[in-house]
Motif scaffolding. Structure first.
Motif, PDB file in Angstrom:
ATOM      1  N   PHE A  85      26.466 -90.967 -35.748  1.00 44.68           N
ATOM      2  CA  PHE A  85      25.212 -90.827 -35.002  1.00 44.68           C
ATOM      3  C   PHE A  85      24.794 -89.371 -34.830  1.00 44.68           C
ATOM      4  N   LEU A  86      25.754 -88.499 -34.591  1.00 45.78           N
ATOM      5  CA  LEU A  86      25.472 -87.098 -34.296  1.00 45.78           C
ATOM      6  C   LEU A  86      25.130 -86.309 -35.559  1.00 45.78           C
ATOM      7  N   GLU A  87      24.413 -85.229 -35.361  1.00 45.84           N
ATOM      8  CA  GLU A  87      24.103 -84.317 -36.453  1.00 45.84           C
ATOM      9  C   GLU A  87      25.200 -83.261 -36.553  1.00 45.84           C
ATOM     10  N   THR A  88      25.505 -82.873 -37.777  1.00 49.83           N
ATOM     11  CA  THR A  88      26.551 -81.868 -38.021  1.00 49.83           C
ATOM     12  C   THR A  88      25.895 -80.512 -38.268  1.00 49.83           C
ATOM     13  N   THR A  89      26.452 -79.503 -37.629  1.00 46.25           N
ATOM     14  CA  THR A  89      25.934 -78.144 -37.792  1.00 46.25           C
ATOM     15  C   THR A  89      27.099 -77.164 -37.661  1.00 46.25           C
ATOM     16  N   SER A  90      26.802 -75.895 -37.597  1.00 49.25           N
ATOM     17  CA  SER A  90      27.841 -74.871 -37.477  1.00 49.25           C
ATOM     18  C   SER A  90      27.495 -73.920 -36.350  1.00 49.25           C
ATOM     19  N   THR A  91      28.524 -73.420 -35.683  1.00 46.98           N
ATOM     20  CA  THR A  91      28.318 -72.439 -34.627  1.00 46.98           C
ATOM     21  C   THR A  91      28.131 -71.067 -35.254  1.00 46.98           C
ATOM     22  N   TYR A  92      27.930 -70.077 -34.393  1.00 49.44           N
ATOM     23  CA  TYR A  92      27.701 -68.714 -34.889  1.00 49.44           C
ATOM     24  C   TYR A  92      28.913 -68.166 -35.618  1.00 49.44           C
ATOM     25  N   ASP A  93      30.151 -68.703 -35.319  1.00 48.28           N
ATOM     26  CA  ASP A  93      31.363 -68.223 -36.005  1.00 48.28           C
ATOM     27  C   ASP A  93      31.822 -69.196 -37.096  1.00 48.28           C
ATOM     28  N   LYS A  94      30.878 -69.971 -37.664  1.00 50.55           N
ATOM     29  CA  LYS A  94      31.115 -70.854 -38.817  1.00 50.55           C
ATOM     30  C   LYS A  94      32.036 -72.024 -38.496  1.00 50.55           C
ATOM     31  N   VAL A  95      32.135 -72.419 -37.220  1.00 49.94           N
ATOM     32  CA  VAL A  95      32.957 -73.560 -36.827  1.00 49.94           C
ATOM     33  C   VAL A  95      32.080 -74.804 -36.825  1.00 49.94           C
ATOM     34  N   GLN A  96      32.611 -75.910 -37.383  1.00 49.45           N
ATOM     35  CA  GLN A  96      31.835 -77.150 -37.436  1.00 49.45           C
ATOM     36  C   GLN A  96      31.599 -77.683 -36.018  1.00 49.45           C
ATOM     37  N   ALA A  97      30.391 -78.093 -35.772  1.00 45.69           N
ATOM     38  CA  ALA A  97      30.035 -78.622 -34.452  1.00 45.69           C
ATOM     39  C   ALA A  97      29.093 -79.807 -34.634  1.00 45.69           C
ATOM     40  N   PHE A  98      28.964 -80.568 -33.570  1.00 45.44           N
ATOM     41  CA  PHE A  98      28.106 -81.760 -33.577  1.00 45.44           C
ATOM     42  C   PHE A  98      27.067 -81.653 -32.456  1.00 45.44           C
ATOM     43  N   LYS A  99      25.928 -82.258 -32.690  1.00 39.82           N
ATOM     44  CA  LYS A  99      24.851 -82.224 -31.696  1.00 39.82           C
ATOM     45  C   LYS A  99      24.076 -83.535 -31.736  1.00 39.82           C
ATOM     46  N   CYS A 100      23.457 -83.830 -30.621  1.00 37.18           N
ATOM     47  CA  CYS A 100      22.598 -85.017 -30.542  1.00 37.18           C
ATOM     48  C   CYS A 100      21.316 -84.749 -31.329  1.00 37.18           C
TER      49      CYS A 100
END
Length: 270
Positions: A85-100
């Protein structure tokens, strides 16, 4: 058969638990995103360990109804559903993160936040609408006041005519000491309330109606050494009384007529 039935029930329970926990997890993540959109200090990006911790917190409430293996299976399914369900993106330090997703996060915003942001983004339209509404209300109120003023002036004008007519009839009666005229200021002070006297436009409108009436003469007269403007009824007969009988006067008009007759009698007596 009995064991198969038991396994089917357990499977259904696990599916329901997985669905509910997945919905709760997604709801919490989107609520955090919505608070951030509204400037209320929410969180937008979540790393894997954040989502796992939230899933553990939610599943801990149902630990009594699930075995350890069941909790592990449900957690894996919840995380899989959340990741789908969540969207996949990256933080400022290239770490994988998820968001609504943005659309889902916007739907989770409170109505007060949505209204505030809509007003902020459409401030020109809102200001124009408010100005036009205020102008329209002012115009409508002005029209209402003018109509109310004209209606009240006509009522007073009718009472003045009744007083002058009754006064003229009394003056023509035999052995009467009543004068055929009436001082304008006396009529004004008697017929207008204290609040109405402050509205100079009201009596001015009444005077305009009196000037247009050919049955009434208006002329200056010196009374007790002071210059006054008086009104005098010149028409013969009682035409207004006959018209009122044909039309059927209302209660207020009848009460005004009685007051007019009493005032005429008072004027004659004085």
């Amino acid at each position: 058969i009995f064991l198969a039935y038991i396994h089917m029930i357990i499977h259904i329970i696990n599916l329901c638990t997985t669905y509910l926990q997945s919905e709760l997890l997604q709801h919490r993540i989107c609520d955090e995103h919505a608070h951030a959109l509204c400037g209320q200090g929410g969180k937008i990006l979540f790393q894997q360990h954040d989502i796992s911790s939230m899933a553990d917190e939610l599943l801990s409430k149902d630990a009594a109804r699930l075995s350890d293996d069941g909790i592990k299976v449900v957690k894996e399914r919840v995380l899989q559903s959340a990741h789908g369900f969540l969207e996949t993106t990256s933080t400022y330090d290239k770490v994988q993160a998820f968001k609504c997703p943005e659309l889902a996060a916007e739907l989770h915003r409170p109505l007060s936040c949505q209204a505030r942001q809509w007003v902020s983004s459409n401030i020109v339209f809102v200001m124009t609408f408010c100005v036009l509404s205020a102008g329209l209300l002012k115009i409508l109120w002005s029209i209402y006041q003018r109509r109310a003023l004209s209606k009240r002036a006509e009522q007073i004008y009718e009472q003045v005519c009744e007083i002058l007519e009754d006064n003229a009839v009394s003056a023509k009666a035999g052995n009467s000491e009543c004068e055929p005229w009436v001082v304008t200021s006396w009529l004004r002070d008697h017929l207008l309330s204290t609040r109405e006297r402050r509205n100079t436009l009201l009596w001015k409108k009444v005077e305009e109606l009196l000037l247009e009436d050919s049955r009434i003469d208006q002329y200056p007269k010196v009374i007790k050494g002071e210059a006054k403007v008086v009104l005098e009824w010149q028409a013969s007969g009682s035409l207004s009384g006959k018209i009122k009988k044909l039309q059927g006067a209302a209660g207020k008009t009848r009460s005004g007529s009685v007051g007019a007759i009493k005032l005429a009698e008072e004027i004659c007596g004085s």
